[in-house]
Write a protein that holds these residues in place. Structure first.
Motif, PDB file in Angstrom:
ATOM      1  N   LEU A 139       4.352   6.173 -10.766  1.00  0.00           N
ATOM      2  CA  LEU A 139       2.976   6.335 -11.017  1.00  0.00           C
ATOM      3  C   LEU A 139       2.275   7.328  -9.692  1.00  0.00           C
ATOM      4  O   LEU A 139       1.628   8.101 -10.540  1.00  0.00           O
ATOM      5  CB  LEU A 139       1.900   5.290 -10.747  1.00  0.00           C
ATOM      6  CG  LEU A 139       2.136   4.135 -12.119  1.00  0.00           C
ATOM      7  CD1 LEU A 139       1.677   2.144 -11.971  1.00  0.00           C
ATOM      8  CD2 LEU A 139       2.017   5.092 -13.449  1.00  0.00           C
ATOM      9  N   THR A 140       2.962   6.890  -8.899  1.00  0.00           N
ATOM     10  CA  THR A 140       2.541   7.330  -7.491  1.00  0.00           C
ATOM     11  C   THR A 140       2.819   8.802  -7.307  1.00  0.00           C
ATOM     12  O   THR A 140       2.805  10.320  -7.761  1.00  0.00           O
ATOM     13  CB  THR A 140       2.223   7.094  -6.235  1.00  0.00           C
ATOM     14  OG1 THR A 140       4.023   6.959  -6.202  1.00  0.00           O
ATOM     15  CG2 THR A 140       1.723   6.218  -6.046  1.00  0.00           C
ATOM     16  N   GLY A 141       3.873   9.252  -8.048  1.00  0.00           N
ATOM     17  CA  GLY A 141       4.752  10.218  -7.921  1.00  0.00           C
ATOM     18  C   GLY A 141       4.083  11.016  -9.283  1.00  0.00           C
ATOM     19  O   GLY A 141       3.886  11.984  -9.444  1.00  0.00           O
ATOM     20  N   LEU A 142       3.736  10.534 -10.295  1.00  0.00           N
ATOM     21  CA  LEU A 142       2.985  11.107 -12.016  1.00  0.00           C
ATOM     22  C   LEU A 142       1.841  11.635 -11.253  1.00  0.00           C
ATOM     23  O   LEU A 142       1.297  13.341 -10.826  1.00  0.00           O
ATOM     24  CB  LEU A 142       2.843   9.930 -12.756  1.00  0.00           C
ATOM     25  CG  LEU A 142       3.552   9.696 -14.138  1.00  0.00           C
ATOM     26  CD1 LEU A 142       3.696   8.770 -14.686  1.00  0.00           C
ATOM     27  CD2 LEU A 142       4.544  11.442 -14.611  1.00  0.00           C
ATOM     28  N   SER A 143       1.216  11.036  -9.960  1.00  0.00           N
ATOM     29  CA  SER A 143      -0.064  11.597  -9.757  1.00  0.00           C
ATOM     30  C   SER A 143       0.156  12.299  -8.724  1.00  0.00           C
ATOM     31  O   SER A 143      -0.960  13.928  -9.323  1.00  0.00           O
ATOM     32  CB  SER A 143      -1.004  10.300  -9.090  1.00  0.00           C
ATOM     33  OG  SER A 143      -1.990  11.046  -8.470  1.00  0.00           O
ATOM     34  N   ALA A 144       0.937  12.886  -7.895  1.00  0.00           N
ATOM     35  CA  ALA A 144       1.530  13.666  -7.311  1.00  0.00           C
ATOM     36  C   ALA A 144       1.971  14.971  -8.166  1.00  0.00           C
ATOM     37  O   ALA A 144       0.881  15.937  -7.606  1.00  0.00           O
ATOM     38  CB  ALA A 144       2.356  14.052  -5.998  1.00  0.00           C
ATOM     39  N   GLY A 145       1.757  14.423  -8.850  1.00  0.00           N
ATOM     40  CA  GLY A 145       2.788  15.547 -10.094  1.00  0.00           C
ATOM     41  C   GLY A 145       1.791  16.430 -10.902  1.00  0.00           C
ATOM     42  O   GLY A 145       2.012  17.585 -11.230  1.00  0.00           O
ATOM     43  N   MET A 146       0.516  15.847 -10.983  1.00  0.00           N
ATOM     44  CA  MET A 146      -0.538  16.517 -11.304  1.00  0.00           C
ATOM     45  C   MET A 146      -0.841  17.556 -10.378  1.00  0.00           C
ATOM     46  O   MET A 146      -1.405  18.108 -11.240  1.00  0.00           O
ATOM     47  CB  MET A 146      -1.800  15.421 -12.028  1.00  0.00           C
ATOM     48  CG  MET A 146      -1.777  13.972 -13.535  1.00  0.00           C
ATOM     49  SD  MET A 146      -1.052  15.243 -14.746  1.00  0.00           S
ATOM     50  CE  MET A 146      -1.259  13.899 -15.821  1.00  0.00           C
ATOM     51  N   ILE A 147      -0.980  17.809  -9.130  1.00  0.00           N
ATOM     52  CA  ILE A 147      -2.298  18.344  -8.280  1.00  0.00           C
ATOM     53  C   ILE A 147      -0.597  19.615  -8.553  1.00  0.00           C
ATOM     54  O   ILE A 147      -1.431  20.692  -8.784  1.00  0.00           O
ATOM     55  CB  ILE A 147      -1.585  17.802  -6.850  1.00  0.00           C
ATOM     56  CG1 ILE A 147      -2.137  16.290  -7.116  1.00  0.00           C
ATOM     57  CG2 ILE A 147      -2.068  18.669  -6.588  1.00  0.00           C
ATOM     58  CD1 ILE A 147      -3.656  16.173  -6.757  1.00  0.00           C
ATOM     59  N   TYR A 148       1.296  18.667  -8.567  1.00  0.00           N
ATOM     60  CA  TYR A 148       1.331  20.238  -8.482  1.00  0.00           C
ATOM     61  C   TYR A 148       1.227  21.171 -10.017  1.00  0.00           C
ATOM     62  O   TYR A 148       1.619  22.184  -9.956  1.00  0.00           O
ATOM     63  CB  TYR A 148       2.887  19.750  -8.525  1.00  0.00           C
ATOM     64  CG  TYR A 148       3.379  19.012  -7.218  1.00  0.00           C
ATOM     65  CD1 TYR A 148       4.332  18.119  -7.203  1.00  0.00           C
ATOM     66  CD2 TYR A 148       2.460  19.376  -6.093  1.00  0.00           C
ATOM     67  CE1 TYR A 148       4.190  17.569  -6.303  1.00  0.00           C
ATOM     68  CE2 TYR A 148       3.229  19.046  -5.317  1.00  0.00           C
ATOM     69  CZ  TYR A 148       3.966  17.124  -4.925  1.00  0.00           C
ATOM     70  OH  TYR A 148       4.199  16.605  -3.988  1.00  0.00           O
ATOM     71  N   ALA A 149       1.426  20.209 -11.202  1.00  0.00           N
ATOM     72  CA  ALA A 149       1.718  20.695 -12.326  1.00  0.00           C
ATOM     73  C   ALA A 149       0.017  21.978 -12.314  1.00  0.00           C
ATOM     74  O   ALA A 149       0.075  22.589 -12.692  1.00  0.00           O
ATOM     75  CB  ALA A 149       0.661  20.166 -13.119  1.00  0.00           C
ATOM     76  N   ALA A 150      -1.188  21.347 -11.619  1.00  0.00           N
ATOM     77  CA  ALA A 150      -2.298  22.557 -11.164  1.00  0.00           C
ATOM     78  C   ALA A 150      -1.647  23.467 -10.867  1.00  0.00           C
ATOM     79  O   ALA A 150      -2.276  24.440 -11.428  1.00  0.00           O
ATOM     80  CB  ALA A 150      -3.973  21.298 -11.183  1.00  0.00           C
ATOM     81  N   ILE A 151      -1.232  23.355 -10.160  1.00  0.00           N
ATOM     82  CA  ILE A 151      -1.292  24.004  -9.373  1.00  0.00           C
ATOM     83  C   ILE A 151       0.021  25.423  -9.764  1.00  0.00           C
ATOM     84  O   ILE A 151      -0.559  26.451 -10.312  1.00  0.00           O
ATOM     85  CB  ILE A 151      -0.429  24.476  -7.195  1.00  0.00           C
ATOM     86  CG1 ILE A 151      -1.307  23.515  -6.919  1.00  0.00           C
ATOM     87  CG2 ILE A 151      -0.250  25.384  -7.255  1.00  0.00           C
ATOM     88  CD1 ILE A 151      -1.749  24.576  -6.167  1.00  0.00           C
ATOM     89  N   ALA A 152       0.344  24.614 -10.850  1.00  0.00           N
ATOM     90  CA  ALA A 152       1.854  25.285 -10.983  1.00  0.00           C
ATOM     91  C   ALA A 152       0.991  25.781 -12.500  1.00  0.00           C
ATOM     92  O   ALA A 152       1.427  27.450 -13.060  1.00  0.00           O
ATOM     93  CB  ALA A 152       2.751  24.658 -12.020  1.00  0.00           C
ATOM     94  N   LEU A 153      -0.011  25.905 -13.298  1.00  0.00           N
ATOM     95  CA  LEU A 153       0.056  25.963 -13.898  1.00  0.00           C
ATOM     96  C   LEU A 153      -1.284  27.380 -14.046  1.00  0.00           C
ATOM     97  O   LEU A 153      -0.761  28.288 -14.408  1.00  0.00           O
ATOM     98  CB  LEU A 153      -1.568  24.798 -14.668  1.00  0.00           C
ATOM     99  CG  LEU A 153      -2.084  24.958 -16.502  1.00  0.00           C
ATOM    100  CD1 LEU A 153      -0.562  24.958 -16.959  1.00  0.00           C
ATOM    101  CD2 LEU A 153      -2.649  23.354 -16.864  1.00  0.00           C
ATOM    102  N   SER A 154      -1.863  27.480 -12.628  1.00  0.00           N
ATOM    103  CA  SER A 154      -2.735  28.403 -12.437  1.00  0.00           C
ATOM    104  C   SER A 154      -1.375  29.518 -11.407  1.00  0.00           C
ATOM    105  O   SER A 154      -1.735  30.349 -12.429  1.00  0.00           O
ATOM    106  CB  SER A 154      -3.580  27.788 -10.763  1.00  0.00           C
ATOM    107  OG  SER A 154      -2.298  27.480  -9.952  1.00  0.00           O
ATOM    108  N   LEU A 155      -0.678  29.387 -11.470  1.00  0.00           N
ATOM    109  CA  LEU A 155       0.493  30.245 -10.930  1.00  0.00           C
ATOM    110  C   LEU A 155       0.898  30.931 -12.812  1.00  0.00           C
ATOM    111  O   LEU A 155       1.009  32.137 -12.421  1.00  0.00           O
ATOM    112  CB  LEU A 155       1.507  29.746 -10.293  1.00  0.00           C
ATOM    113  CG  LEU A 155       1.439  29.453  -8.753  1.00  0.00           C
ATOM    114  CD1 LEU A 155       2.586  29.142  -8.644  1.00  0.00           C
ATOM    115  CD2 LEU A 155       0.676  30.436  -7.998  1.00  0.00           C
ATOM    116  N   VAL A 156       1.272  30.037 -13.801  1.00  0.00           N
ATOM    117  CA  VAL A 156       1.950  30.744 -15.227  1.00  0.00           C
ATOM    118  C   VAL A 156       0.613  31.242 -15.923  1.00  0.00           C
ATOM    119  O   VAL A 156       0.888  32.349 -16.305  1.00  0.00           O
ATOM    120  CB  VAL A 156       1.652  29.304 -16.141  1.00  0.00           C
ATOM    121  CG1 VAL A 156       2.158  29.859 -17.657  1.00  0.00           C
ATOM    122  CG2 VAL A 156       3.495  28.917 -15.034  1.00  0.00           C
TER     123      VAL A 156
END
Lengths: 407, 239, 292
Positions: C9-26
C-alpha cells in the motif's frame, strides 16, 4: 621539412588545427607534428604556471590546484560531449570514485602517491567502462537521465557503506611534501605543482587522442552513426571508449581535488558538481580543450568573486550566498546554449573572426547548434553560424577532404 | 461554403535556408476556377504552395487573397484567413480517428455550423462516413486522400491548395479523386490550385494551366490551349 | 503478511507520486520532444511558494490551490521564454537548457528560501488507518495522494479525449505541421502542454514534500525515480507512465522494506539501467526505440 610558406598560417593537411585562441599562428614545421606541438605547449604552460606559483602566495597555489583538478575533469567531459556526442551529467560521480579510491588506498594500503593517482584514475575508468557498457545503446535524453541517476544515487553509497566510506564525514586524505624538495617547500605549492603537472600531462594525452584516429572516429559517430558504422567503425566500442576516457579524466580530477581539499565526502561530489563540469564545458565550447581550460578556470575563480560582490551589495546573506554560483551556472547554461551554441571559443571567434583572417580553418568541433539535420521550421531560421557556411567556399581542397570525412 | 476568392501571387521569391527555389514567380488563380500548376520535379511547385500557406517565409513578393497580402503570415493565420492546403503525402493524422481528423478541421468554423458541415461532408464523402470511428491510419491511400480533402473543406476555405493528390494512388482512384475535385468546383465555386505531376489528368479538369520550370513560370494559358501545345507538353510536361 | 500488505500500500502511494512526475514528463515529451529535467525543481519551487502561503495564512487548501496555479504559470512561462528557443533544434540543446533550468531554479530556491530542510504540512492526520484490528500501515494522506493523482490523471484524460482543446493538443503532439495548416495555434498548445505538466509536477511536489522534507534538492531523487517510471512505461504512453510509476513504487517499497531503506535509491538506479538496457522503449510502447 616543409618549405617555409609565405603565409604565416597554413593548415596541416590531415589534422585539425589547434584552436588556442584567435590569430595565434604556428610556423609550418611545428604545425606538421601534432605531438611535438602539443608537447611544446605543455612545456611552455608548465613553465608559466611554475613562475606564477612561485611568485604568488599560498592562496593562489590553492586556486591553481583547484583549477587544475576541475580542468582535467572538464576536459574529459568536453571530449565526451563535443567529440563523441554523448551527454553526461554524472561525471561528478566518477570524480567521487577517483577521490574515494585514492583515499582508501592512502589510508589502508599506504601506497606511494604516484601509484595512488594512477590506480584511482584506472578505478574511475573501470566504473566508466561498466556504466558505458550498460548505457551503450542510450542516446540523448535517456543517456542524460541515466547519468543524472548516477549523480543522484552515488551519495547513497557513502551512507550505505558508512563504515568503510566514512559516511557523511568522509575520509581524510593528507599528503605530505616529498623529501627531495627540501623542508621549506610549502604544502600548497606542492599541491599546486602536482595538480598542474598531472593536469598538463592529462591534457597532452587528451589532445593527442583527439587528433588521432580515435578522435576522428568519435566525430564520425557523433555526426552520423549509420554512416560511421557503414564505414567500419565499431560504434558501441567508440562510445564506451569515450566514456572510459571521460571517466578517467574525471577520476584524475577527483584525486587531485581530494589532494587539495584533504578529505573526500559525499558533500564534495554533489549533483551540483556534475552540472558545474557541464557548465564549464559548455562555456568553453563543447569539444574544445582550450575551452575546457578557460571554462574550468572561470568556473573556479568566478563564483567566489561573484559571491563577494552580491553579499557586499546586500543582495544576499552570507549563508545563502553559496547559492549564487548555482544560479549563475543555470543562467550560463541557458544563455550560452541560446545565444552562443559554441560557447566562449565560438563566441570569441565569431566576434573576432571577421577581423583576423581565419582562412580555411574549420571549427574545432561542430556543436549542437549547427547540426544540418535540424528541422527547418519556417525557413526563416538561418543556419546558426553563417560564418562557417561562407568559410566552406574559401576552403582548400585538403580541408575539403577532411570535411567530407566529418560529414 | 464562403464566397470564393481570387488568389494572386506577385513576384514571390522563396527558398530553403538561403538556396533560392522560386524566383519572382507570379500566378493568378481567378475566383471559382481550377488552376493547374505543372512542371517537373524540383520545379518549385510544392515550394510555391508552402510559400502561399505560410510554411515558408518568402524573401520577396506578395500573396494576395482577394486583395489582402498574406505573405509571411504564419500557417495558422493563413488557414484562418481561408486558404486550406492539402499537402503532398496527405498529412492524415494517423493516431486520430477519421471523425477526429474532420473535427479538427471543423474547429475553424463557428460552433453552431459544425454539426451541419460535418453532415454535409459525410454525405459528399460516403466512404468516410462508413469509417468515421476508425483510426485514420487504417485507411487506404485513396481513402486518406478523400479524408484530407474533406478535412480541408471542413475548415470552410475560400481557396483550396492541393499538392499532388494523385501521388501513389492507383489509376482508377486517381480518376475518382480528380472527378471529385471537378465536382467540388462545380458545386461550390471554390477556387482551387492543383499542383500535379500527372499533367494530362490535371489539365483535363482545370480551367487554367501554369507551367513552372526551375523556379520560374514558363507558360500560362487556358488548360485546353496548354494541352494542345505539343512542343510545350513534350518539353516540360512529359507527354 | 501484514507487512507485505503495508509495503504494497505504501508502495502504491509512493508510486502515485512517481506516476504524477512521469505523466508530466510524458506530456511534455509527446508535445515538444523535450525531456524536462527541471520538472522536479519546478515542483520544488511551487511547493516552497505553497509553504510560504501556509506560513502566512495557515490555510493548507489555499496553499494547495496557489501551488497548482503556480505550477500552471511556471510551466507556461518556462516554455514561452526558454524552451521555445530550443524546439526544432538538435536535442542536445534542449537537454542542456533544461539542466540549466534545473540548477538555476534550485539555486534561486536556495537563495530565497535557504538550504535547510523544512517540514511540510499534510492535509489529513498522519494516523495509520486500520480495518477492524488490522493496521493497514497507510494513512489518510496516502489515500489522498492516490485519489488526487488519479483524479488529476483522469481529468487530463477527459480533457484530451473529449474536448476540442484536447483535440488541438493531441494534433499538435502527433503532427504539428499539419495541425498548423488546420489553423491550430501550435505555439499556444505547446505552452498549454507545459502548463499542464507544471500542474502535475506541482501536485507531486505538494504530495511528497511532507515525507521528504522540503529543501532545494529534495525533489532530485523523486524526479529521477519519476523519470525511471516514465521510461518503464515508455515515454510515449500516459497510461504507461501511471502503471510504470505504480510498479516502481511497489518494487522500491519491497526493496526498502525488506532490505533496508538506504538501498532504495540504489535500487532505483539499478532498475533504470536495467530497463534502459533491456527494453528502452518501455513496457508499453510499440514504437521502435527512438534515436534522438
Amino acid at each position: 621539412m616543409a618549405t617555409p610558406s609565405p603565409t604565416p598560417r597554413q593548415a596541416p593537411p590531415l589534422s585539425d588545427q589547434v584552436e588556442f585562441g584567435p590569430g595565434i599562428s604556428v610556423s609550418p614545421w611545428l604545425a606538421r607534428s601534432t605531438l611535438l606541438r602539443h608537447a611544446v605547449f605543455a612545456i611552455v604552460g608548465a613553465v608559466a604556471l611554475g613562475v606564477i606559483s612561485v611568485s604568488l602566495g599560498a592562496y593562489r597555489d590553492f586556486q591553481m590546484a583547484t583549477v587544475a583538478a576541475n580542468v582535467v575533469a572538464v576536459a574529459g567531459l568536453t571530449v565526451l560531449i563535443g567529440l563523441s556526442g554523448q551527454i553526461s551529467i554524472g561525471n561528478g560521480a566518477f570524480m567521487a570514485v577517483g577521490g574515494y579510491v585514492a583515499a582508501l588506498l592512502f589510508i589502508h594500503l599506504h601506497w606511494p602517491l604516484e601509484l595512488i593517482i594512477v590506480a584511482a584514475t584506472v578505478a574511475a575508468a573501470l566504473v566508466g567502462a561498466v556504466f558505458g557498457i550498460a548505457a551503450a545503446r542510450l542516446r540523448g535524453p535517456y543517456l542524460a537521465g541515466a547519468t543524472l541517476m548516477l549523480a543522484v544515487a552515488l551519495p547513497f553509497f557513502a551512507t550505505r557503506f558508512s563504515g568503510v566510506l566514512g559516511g557523511d564525514q568522509g575520509l581524510g586524505f593528507f599528503i605530505t611534501v616529498p623529501g627531495f624538495l627540501g623542508v621549506n617547500f610549502s604544502l600548497s605549492r606542492w599541491q599546486a605543482w602536482l595538480s598542474c603537472g598531472c593536469g598538463l600531462i592529462a591534457l597532452l594525452l587528451l589532445a593527442n587522442l583527439v587528433r588521432s584516429r580515435v578522435g576522428r572516429s568519435w566525430r564520425a559517430v557523433r555526426d552520423d552513426e549509420v554512416a560511421a558504422a557503414l564505414a567500419g567503425i565499431n560504434v558501441a566500442r567508440m562510445q564506451i571508449l569515450a566514456f572510459i576516457v571521460s571517466a578517467a579524466c574525471a577520476g584524475l580530477g577527483g584525486v587531485l581535488l581530494a589532494i587539495v581539499v584533504g578529505t573526500v565526502s559525499p558533500g564534495l561530489f554533489t549533483l551540483s558538481l556534475s552540472i558545474q563540469l557541464l557548465t564549464a564545458a559548455v562555456l568553453g565550447g563543447l569539444g574544445s580543450l582550450a575551452g575546457a581550460i578557460w571554462g574550468g578556470a572561470l568556473l573556479v575563480l568566478a563564483p567566489t568573486y561573484l559571491q563577494d560582490v552580491v553579499v557586499s551589495h546586500g543582495f544576499a546573506s552570507q549563508t545563502t550566498s553559496s547559492s549564487i554560483p548555482i544560479v549563475a551556472y543555470g543562467v550560463v547554461l541557458i544563455v550560452v546554449m541560446l545565444i552562443f551554441p559554441r560557447g566562449i571559443q565560438g563566441g570569441l571567434s565569431r566576434l573576432v573572426g571577421p577581423i583576423i583572417r581565419r582562412g580555411d580553418d574549420a571549427p574545432a568541433a561542430p556543436t549542437p547548434g549547427d547540426d544540418p539535420r535540424a528541422v527547418l521550421t519556417r525557413g526563416d531560421d538561418p543556419p546558426r553560424s553563417p560564418r562557417e557556411r561562407t568559410s566552406w567556399r574559401r576552403r582548400s581542397p585538403a580541408a575539403d577532404r577532411k570535411e567530407k570525412g566529418r560529414r | 461554403m464562403s464566397n470564393p476568392a481570387s488568389l494572386e501571387v506577385r513576384e514571390v521569391s522563396a527558398g530553403y535556408g538561403g538556396a533560392p527555389v522560386l524566383r519572382s514567380v507570379s500566378i493568378t488563380a481567378p475566383a471559382g476556377t481550377i488552376t493547374a500548376v505543372l512542371g517537373a520535379n524540383g520545379a518549385g511547385k510544392t515550394t510555391l504552395l508552402r510559400a502561399i500557406d505560410g510554411s515558408i517565409k518568402p524573401s520577396g513578393g506578395q500573396i494576395r487573397l482577394d486583395g489582402t497580402d498574406l505573405a509571411g503570415a504564419p500557417p495558422e493565420n493563413v488557414s484562418r484567413a481561408g486558404i486550406a492546403h492539402v499537402p503532398e503525402g496527405q498529412g492524415v493524422i494517423t493516431e486520430l480517428t477519421v471523425a477526429e481528423n474532420l473535427q479538427l478541421g471543423l474547429l475553424l468554423r463557428r460552433r453552431a455550423d459544425r454539426a451541419q458541415a460535418l453532415a454535409d461532408l459525410y454525405q459528399r464523402f460516403s466512404v468516410l462516413a462508413d469509417r468515421r470511428n476508425m483510426a485514420a491510419g487504417t485507411l487506404s491511400g485513396g481513402e486518406r486522400q478523400m479524408l484530407v480533402i474533406a478535412r480541408a473543406l471542413a475548415t470552410d476555405p475560400r481557396v483550396l491548395l492541393l499538392d499532388e493528390p494523385s501521388l501513389g494512388l492507383a489509376p482508377k482512384i486517381v480518376r475518382d479523386v480528380l472527378d471529385l475535385i471537378k465536382r467540388l468546383k462545380d458545386d461550390t465555386n471554390l477556387t482551387i490550385i492543383l499542383v500535379e505531376q500527372n499533367a494530362r489528368s490535371a489539365l483535363a479538369i482545370a480551367d487554367t494551366g501554369i507551367v513552372l520550370n526551375l523556379g520560374a513560370v514558363v507558360a500560362t494559358a487556358p488548360a485546353g490551349q496548354l494541352a494542345a501545345d505539343e512542343a510545350l507538353r513534350r518539353h516540360y510536361l512529359g507527354f | 503478511m501484514v507487512e507485505f500488505l503495508e509495503f504494497t500500500l505504501t508502495g502504491l502511494s509512493a508510486g502515485m507520486i512517481y506516476a504524477a512526475i512521469a505523466l508530466s514528463l510524458v506530456l511534455i515529451w509527446r508535445g515538444t520532444r523535450v525531456l524536462n529535467y527541471s520538472q522536479g525543481a519546478m515542483a520544488m519551487l511551487t511547493s516552497f511558494i505553497a509553504l510560504e502561503v501556509v506560513y502566512a495564512t495557515g490555510n493548507y487548501w489555499l496553499a494547495f490551490a496557489i501551488a497548482m496555479v503556480s505550477g500552471l504559470g511556471l510551466g507556461a512561462v518556462v516554455e514561452r521564454i526558454v524552451v521555445r528557443q530550443v524546439t526544432g533544434r538538435p536535442p542536445l540543446n534542449a537537454v542542456i537548457v533544461t539542466i540549466g533550468l534545473l540548477i538555476g531554479i534550485e539555486g534561486l530556491a536556495g537563495l530565497f528560501f535557504g538550504g535547510n530542510n523544512r517540514s511540510f504540512p499534510e492535509p489529513y492526520s498522519p494516523n495509520g488507518l486500520s480495518i477492524g484490528k488490522v493496521a493497514l500501515g497507510i494513512t489518510r494522506n496516502d489515500i489522498f495522494i492516490g485519489v488526487a493523482v488519479l483524479a488529476a490523471a483522469g481529468l487530463l484524460a477527459v480533457v484530451f479525449q473529449y474536448t476540442s482543446i484536447g483535440l488541438r493538443l493531441r494534433a499538435t503532439a502527433f503532427n504539428s505541421p499539419v495541425a498548423r495548416l488546420l489553423g491550430v495555434r501550435v505555439g499556444r498548445m505547446l505552452t498549454l502542454g507545459w502548463a499542464l505538466a507544471g500542474l502535475l509536477g506541482a501536485l507531486a511536489g505538494m504530495l511528497v514534500s511532507p515525507s521528504t522534507l522540503l529543501s532545494p534538492n529534495s525533489m532530485d531523487a523523486i524526479f529521477v525515480l519519476g523519470f525511471t517510471a516514465a521510461v518503464i512505461g515508455g515515454l510515449e504512453s500516459p497510461v504507461g507512465a501511471v502503471v510504470g510509476g505504480l510498479i516502481l513504487g511497489v518494487v522500491l517499497s519491497y526493496a526498502g522494506g525488506y532490505l533496508g531503506s538506504e538501498v532504495v535509491n540504489l535500487f532505483g538506479l539499478a532498475a533504470l539501467l536495467l530497463v534502459l538496457m533491456l527494453r528502452p522503449t518501455g513496457l508499453f510502447s510499440s514504437a521502435p526505440a527512438r534515436r534522438v
